[in-house]
Design a protein around this motif. Structure first.
Motif, short mmCIF file in Angstrom:
data_model
loop_
_atom_site.label_atom_id
_atom_site.label_comp_id
_atom_site.label_asym_id
_atom_site.label_seq_id
_atom_site.Cartn_x
_atom_site.Cartn_y
_atom_site.Cartn_z
N ALA A 13 0.82 -1.21 0.00
CA ALA A 13 0.00 0.00 0.00
C ALA A 13 0.86 1.26 0.00
N TYR A 14 2.07 1.19 0.55
CA TYR A 14 2.97 2.35 0.53
C TYR A 14 3.28 2.79 -0.90
N ASN A 15 3.27 1.82 -1.83
CA ASN A 15 3.54 2.15 -3.23
C ASN A 15 2.40 2.92 -3.87
N TYR A 16 1.24 2.94 -3.20
CA TYR A 16 0.07 3.64 -3.73
C TYR A 16 -0.29 4.86 -2.88
N GLY A 17 0.70 5.39 -2.16
CA GLY A 17 0.50 6.63 -1.44
C GLY A 17 0.10 6.51 0.01
N ALA A 18 0.01 5.30 0.53
CA ALA A 18 -0.33 5.14 1.94
C ALA A 18 0.85 5.62 2.81
N THR A 19 0.53 6.11 3.99
CA THR A 19 1.53 6.64 4.92
C THR A 19 1.71 5.68 6.09
N PRO A 20 2.94 5.32 6.45
CA PRO A 20 3.16 4.44 7.60
C PRO A 20 2.57 5.05 8.88
N PRO A 21 2.25 4.22 9.87
CA PRO A 21 1.65 4.72 11.13
C PRO A 21 2.70 5.35 12.05
N LEU A 22 3.38 6.41 11.56
CA LEU A 22 4.49 7.00 12.31
C LEU A 22 4.01 7.72 13.57
N GLU A 23 2.84 8.37 13.50
CA GLU A 23 2.34 9.04 14.70
C GLU A 23 2.12 8.04 15.83
N ALA A 24 1.60 6.88 15.48
CA ALA A 24 1.38 5.84 16.48
C ALA A 24 2.71 5.35 17.04
N ALA A 25 3.72 5.21 16.17
CA ALA A 25 5.04 4.77 16.63
C ALA A 25 5.65 5.80 17.58
N HIS A 26 5.54 7.10 17.23
CA HIS A 26 6.09 8.15 18.08
C HIS A 26 5.40 8.17 19.44
N ALA A 27 4.07 8.03 19.43
CA ALA A 27 3.33 8.07 20.69
C ALA A 27 3.69 6.88 21.57
N THR A 28 3.84 5.71 20.95
CA THR A 28 4.20 4.51 21.71
C THR A 28 5.60 4.63 22.30
N ALA A 29 6.53 5.13 21.49
CA ALA A 29 7.92 5.29 21.97
C ALA A 29 7.98 6.30 23.10
N ALA A 30 7.28 7.42 22.95
CA ALA A 30 7.29 8.45 24.00
C ALA A 30 6.67 7.92 25.28
N TRP A 31 5.59 7.17 25.16
CA TRP A 31 4.94 6.59 26.35
C TRP A 31 5.91 5.70 27.12
N ALA A 32 6.62 4.83 26.41
CA ALA A 32 7.52 3.89 27.08
C ALA A 32 8.75 4.59 27.64
N ALA A 33 9.41 5.40 26.80
CA ALA A 33 10.70 5.98 27.18
C ALA A 33 10.57 7.16 28.11
N LEU A 34 9.58 8.03 27.89
CA LEU A 34 9.46 9.26 28.67
C LEU A 34 8.53 9.10 29.87
N LYS A 35 7.37 8.49 29.64
CA LYS A 35 6.41 8.34 30.74
C LYS A 35 6.77 7.17 31.65
N GLN A 36 7.12 6.04 31.05
CA GLN A 36 7.43 4.84 31.85
C GLN A 36 8.92 4.73 32.21
N GLN A 37 9.77 5.50 31.51
CA GLN A 37 11.22 5.42 31.73
C GLN A 37 11.75 3.99 31.51
N LYS A 38 11.23 3.36 30.45
CA LYS A 38 11.64 2.00 30.12
C LYS A 38 12.08 1.93 28.65
N ASN A 39 12.70 0.81 28.29
CA ASN A 39 13.13 0.59 26.91
C ASN A 39 11.93 0.28 26.02
N ILE A 40 12.05 0.62 24.75
CA ILE A 40 11.01 0.29 23.78
C ILE A 40 11.68 -0.31 22.54
N ALA A 41 11.19 -1.48 22.13
CA ALA A 41 11.79 -2.21 21.01
C ALA A 41 10.85 -2.20 19.81
#
Length: 441
Positions: free
Chosen positions: A249-277
């Protein structure tokens, strides 16, 4: 980083120990068939576009162990393995991939030939019997068949055969099913490119997180971010059903779920102070090999690098290209940790950890499941963990799903654990309401 083994391995001694373990990994001790490890290696080196994969699963085999004991189940498996070897003969290669599952690869075979050999295999299995008093215990089988495509990885071929196997089970068992490509999509409910594109636009595709524990300290170490699609009807769909389509779908103009990735990473690393993989494909690493590391922030946003873990699959080690190796080295120099995921199910070997060093090695869950059932497989798991530590990486055992499995892992020298018993994948707000804790023993 990581401890040397107790006997102070030299590089030559370590290489010898690795070679001995890898030979042991190639032969199933119960049936004498090849193992999944050996079969994946063979497939990667020998499979061609005109070949076919056969995935065999015994129908209702669990009831044999439950009703007549594991000794009876083992005797039946030994008989079935022998029958498979005879039925397949020199027409293909056959292996045992887990408890009551077997797999075969057939070179240059057409649909008619597949139908014939499948019939022979089903008949051979159904004739196997184990006497229990006056009873004769036997089981039928179901078969899923997949055509090998050019350049197909063994794991992907097995996934396709598994989809066909599920269709065989769904439609009555005791049969072989080969699903054509279009039929496969319809039968398994695979979404179209347009559906995935719409799901991305609606922000239905995002991340759940699963806890990973430092099992020595009984403390939460961090989380793995796992793609999930929350469909409008409430269904939660895993990536196996839509990841390839999403990439298309990316080849047809779809955008990866980057906002969701950023929110998940911030939640783990900044709010929980834990690693995120986050899992990173080898294809993506190859694309960014000549770029600066700006892409890291594109994926995870602006969080401290010492909380970031990128998980790479075994194909990165298998390819062992200088470009990918350089990216891994650059990531580690920036303080970003790198984990090798699903170790033991692909073509890579422990010795390659010496050429592509990583921080963590995640041992595929089938090793732990097998270790509970077999003293030999328990020994393999323990030795594998020790050799990973000798290679200066930290072992993470995946697939801890019971108290018994956790107890076994605690007997090893593994540092970390992950699995349903320790915590299932959930949205981040689930863990806000009920923070993950390692079960007490």
């Amino acid at each position: 980083m990581g401890d040397q083994s107790d006997d102070g391995d030299t590089p030559a001694a370590l290489k010898q120990r690795i070679a001995a373990l890898e030979h042991q990994l190639g032969i199933d001790d119960l049936t004498g068939l090849a193992t999944k490890q050996w079969f994946f290696d063979y497939f990667a080196e020998n499979a061609r576009g005109a070949d076919a994969l056969m995935f065999i699963d015994l129908d209702d085999f669990k009831s044999v162990n439950d009703n007549y004991g594991h000794a009876t189940g083992d005797l039946l498996l030994v008989q079935i393995a022998s029958a498979l070897k005879t039925a397949v003969g020199d027409k293909g290669k056959v292996a045992r991939v887990s408890g009551d599952e077997f797999v075969g690869l057939f070179h240059g075979i057409d649909d008619q030939g597949l139908e014939a050999i499948s019939g022979e295999v089903l008949t051979a299995i159904s004739k196997c019997q184990v006497p229990v008093g006056e009873l004769r215990v036997s089981r039928h089988a179901s078969i899923g068949l997949a055509k090998v495509k050019h350049g197909m990885k063994p794991r992907n071929a097995l996934i396709e055969a598994d989809k066909a196997l599920m269709e065989a089970k769904r439609t009555g068992k005791q049969k072989a099913v080969l699903l054509k490509e279009r039929g496969l999509q319809l039968a398994t409910g695979m979404p179209s490119v347009e559906e995935v594109h719409l799901g991305l636009n609606r922000r239905e595709i995002g991340y759940f997180v699963q806890p990973i524990f430092d099992i020595r300290q009984a403390e939460l170490w961090g989380y793995e971010a796992l793609l999930r699609w929350r469909r409008p009807n409430g269904e939660i769909v895993g990536p196996a059903q839509f990841l390839e389509t999403m990439t298309e779908a990316y080849n047809y103009g779809a955008t990866p779920p980057l906002e969701a990735a950023h929110a998940t990473a911030a939640w783990a690393a900044l709010k929980q102070q834990k690693n995120i993989a986050f899992n990173i494909s080898s294809a993506f690493l190859a694309k960014v090999a000549d770029q600066k590391l700006d892409w890291v922030q594109t994926i995870v946003g602006d969080i401290p690098t010492d909380h970031i873990v990128f998980e790479i699959v075994e194909t990165v080690v298998e390819q062992n290209t200088s470009d990918v190796s350089r990216v891994v080295s650059q990531l580690r120099e920036k303080g970003i940790k790198v984990a090798l995921d699903d170790f033991g199910i692909g073509q890579s070997t422990l010795s390659r950890l010496q050429t592509v060093p990583v921080d963590y090695v995640k041992i595929d869950k089938h090793f732990l499941a097998s270790a509970i059932q077999s003293p030999r497989d328990k020994d393999i798991l323990f030795r594998m963990i020790d050799l990973i530590r000798a290679s200066e990486a930290k072992p993470v055992v995946e697939g801890i799903e019971t108290e018994e499995q956790l107890a076994l892992v605690l007997e090893t020298s593994a540092d970390y654990g992950q699995g349903f018993y320790l915590g299932r994948p959930n949205p981040t707000d689930h863990w806000d309401a009920s923070p993950p804790e390692m079960p007490r023993r």
